[in-house]
Design a protein around this motif. Structure first.
Motif, PDB file in Angstrom:
ATOM      1  N   TRP A 158       3.797   8.198  10.742  1.00  0.00           N
ATOM      2  CA  TRP A 158       3.325   6.920  11.263  1.00  0.00           C
ATOM      3  C   TRP A 158       3.779   6.661  12.702  1.00  0.00           C
ATOM      4  N   PRO A 159       5.039   6.917  13.065  1.00  0.00           N
ATOM      5  CA  PRO A 159       5.422   6.702  14.469  1.00  0.00           C
ATOM      6  C   PRO A 159       4.638   7.588  15.439  1.00  0.00           C
ATOM      7  N   LEU A 183       0.385   7.947  19.623  1.00  0.00           N
ATOM      8  CA  LEU A 183      -0.892   8.488  20.089  1.00  0.00           C
ATOM      9  C   LEU A 183      -1.923   7.386  20.320  1.00  0.00           C
ATOM     10  N   ALA A 184      -1.852   6.300  19.560  1.00  0.00           N
ATOM     11  CA  ALA A 184      -2.808   5.205  19.705  1.00  0.00           C
ATOM     12  C   ALA A 184      -2.431   4.244  20.821  1.00  0.00           C
ATOM     13  N   LEU A 185      -1.200   4.279  21.281  1.00  0.00           N
ATOM     14  CA  LEU A 185      -0.726   3.337  22.287  1.00  0.00           C
ATOM     15  C   LEU A 185      -1.522   3.359  23.590  1.00  0.00           C
ATOM     16  N   PRO A 186      -1.851   4.518  24.158  1.00  0.00           N
ATOM     17  CA  PRO A 186      -2.650   4.490  25.400  1.00  0.00           C
ATOM     18  C   PRO A 186      -4.012   3.831  25.215  1.00  0.00           C
ATOM     19  N   PHE A 187      -4.631   3.994  24.073  1.00  0.00           N
ATOM     20  CA  PHE A 187      -5.936   3.380  23.829  1.00  0.00           C
ATOM     21  C   PHE A 187      -5.808   1.867  23.701  1.00  0.00           C
ATOM     22  N   LEU A 236       0.823  -1.206   0.000  1.00  0.00           N
ATOM     23  CA  LEU A 236       0.000   0.000   0.000  1.00  0.00           C
ATOM     24  C   LEU A 236       0.859   1.259   0.000  1.00  0.00           C
ATOM     25  N   TRP A 237       1.970   1.221   0.745  1.00  0.00           N
ATOM     26  CA  TRP A 237       2.850   2.384   0.767  1.00  0.00           C
ATOM     27  C   TRP A 237       3.501   2.599  -0.594  1.00  0.00           C
ATOM     28  N   LEU A 238       3.909   1.508  -1.254  1.00  0.00           N
ATOM     29  CA  LEU A 238       4.494   1.640  -2.590  1.00  0.00           C
ATOM     30  C   LEU A 238       3.482   2.168  -3.594  1.00  0.00           C
ATOM     31  N   ALA A 270       3.404  10.103   0.395  1.00  0.00           N
ATOM     32  CA  ALA A 270       3.924   8.853   0.944  1.00  0.00           C
ATOM     33  C   ALA A 270       5.029   9.123   1.971  1.00  0.00           C
ATOM     34  N   LEU A 271       5.896  10.077   1.702  1.00  0.00           N
ATOM     35  CA  LEU A 271       6.947  10.421   2.655  1.00  0.00           C
ATOM     36  C   LEU A 271       6.373  11.037   3.921  1.00  0.00           C
ATOM     37  N   LEU A 272       5.332  11.849   3.766  1.00  0.00           N
ATOM     38  CA  LEU A 272       4.673  12.434   4.928  1.00  0.00           C
ATOM     39  C   LEU A 272       4.033  11.341   5.776  1.00  0.00           C
ATOM     40  N   ALA A 273       3.401  10.387   5.141  1.00  0.00           N
ATOM     41  CA  ALA A 273       2.797   9.264   5.872  1.00  0.00           C
ATOM     42  C   ALA A 273       3.869   8.455   6.585  1.00  0.00           C
TER      43      ALA A 273
END
Length: 56
Positions: free
Chosen positions: A28-29, A34-38, A9-11, A21-24
């Protein structure tokens, strides 16, 4: 398998729009952090159900 799909999907996104794509890739990290606590909260909330055997 999920890694391969994510890579494909990234390619595809890189072929369509390289700056997007570079911004994504750079964001991503941050999204993961941000999703880790949930994810931790969901694991804590479902722990009693798993211990009681409701998942079987």
């Amino acid at each position: 398998m999920k890694t391969l799909i994510a890579l494909l999907l990234w390619l595809l996104l890189a072929a369509w729009s390289l700056p997007l794509a570079l911004l994504a890739l750079l964001l991503w990290p941050l999204v993961w952090l941000l999703a880790l606590p949930f994810r931790l909260l969901a694991a804590i909330l479902t722990l009693p159900l798993r211990l009681l055997g409701a998942g079987r």
